[in-house]
Design a protein around this motif. Sequence first.
Motif: not given
Length: 473
Positions: A296-307
């Motif tokens: 879940q944390e990785l998904l959150t990071v991936s979403r926040l880091d999306t250009p």
Amino acid sequence: MSVKVFLLTLLLATTCCFITYSFILQAAPKIYQYDIEEAGWEISGLPDEFARAEKEYAYIWLESTAQWIQEQYENEFELHFFRSDGREVSLHDIDQLIGGHLDDFDKVEKTEGYTVSFADSDALYTLLLARNTAKSTQTEAAIQGTLPVLCGVVLCCAAISAFFYSWYMTAPIKKVSRLSKQMADMDFGGFCSSGRTDEIGVLSDSLHTLSRKLETTLSELQTANQKLQADIDMERRLEKQRVEFFAAASHELKTPVTIIKGQLQGMLYQVGRYKDRETYLAQSLEVTDTLERMVQELLTVSRLDTPGYVCKKSSFALSDLISDRLTAFEDLFMQKDLTVERFIAPEIYILGDVQLLEKVLDNLLGNAAAYSGAGNHVTVRLWKEKDKANLTVENTGVHIPDEDIPKLFEAFYRVDPSRNRQTGGSGLGLYIVKTILDLHGADIEIANTDRGVIVALQFQAVSLHIKNIFPAK
């Protein structure tokens, strides 16, 4: 170049002036005061006088007559005496030739020739009175008299005009030369506008315009290169961070997967202690929960880091959100035997994404509970100072090594080098916190205090009279 133009202009101006002077001198009209016919009457009686006189006394009559005519007519006429062969003799001695000839006076204004003879000689002579060509006219005399002054004036005027002409002609050319040298050295900051409308002015203005355009283009190119280099450096850093992030994520995910796999295999083959399936199934479920939280944390990071990701912001009461999250963590604080102190000013509004900022508060409160031993305190303060909303979370009984504080916001970084799950999480919590706060333009600092560790956040506050412009969704 200026010296060459000056000397050439001076020479041309001086030459033109003196050529003009010569033409004027040659073309000056001959102005005489006396008529030659009137003067000729003065010598008309000399032939009769010579006919009665002896030859040796002829000079007396000739000299006296010549002197009288010279004085009477201001040297405008000359008396000439010739032998029968046309050769001129001296007035002082008629036997002496002086080199002249009667034909020399064909184009000179003169009287008629009088034939002369003497009482004691049969030789014949010719007497005439001619205009004195050697005498300058008044106009010529005036022009010649002004020659020294005129020479000085001509030289001065020519020098002055040559100086200004050479300066006028070469000044813009020298500017163009200097500017072209600067441009050759890639320096486009020179100025070369002459304000003239002739070809030289057009050239200097065109070169000046070219310099300005090249300077602008070069500046824009340098700015673009700097931006491109910054983008390349940023892309390299991001790529490096992505590689490091995925390497760390792979390592972090590998551990719980390996644990679950080992426990399941042990239970399937009923090896040793794994025969107690109930115990290890519970442990596998616990590891699975940890793995789920990490995903879940990785998904959150991936979403926040999306250009291009933009959080949904609205105006809400930060004081109410903090109170709600403290209420949600009351059971955890009680289990940890932690005393919570809250000093929350009411009606403090900010603009932000409620769900994301809820994650921030949960992470900070969770860390305070996880790293504080029993009997310690957790203090939460919220106040407004000018247009800033300030939030601090302090937990006592623990300190962070000073060299580790700058690294706390890095992905998967943990102070405990053993990375024991019992002493900490995945290392993504504060990384997510920092990413969310950057999206909100908020600041965060972590520091040690005398009692423990404090986390300080600062948001841009929203005034009460405009908080309803951004209604909560």
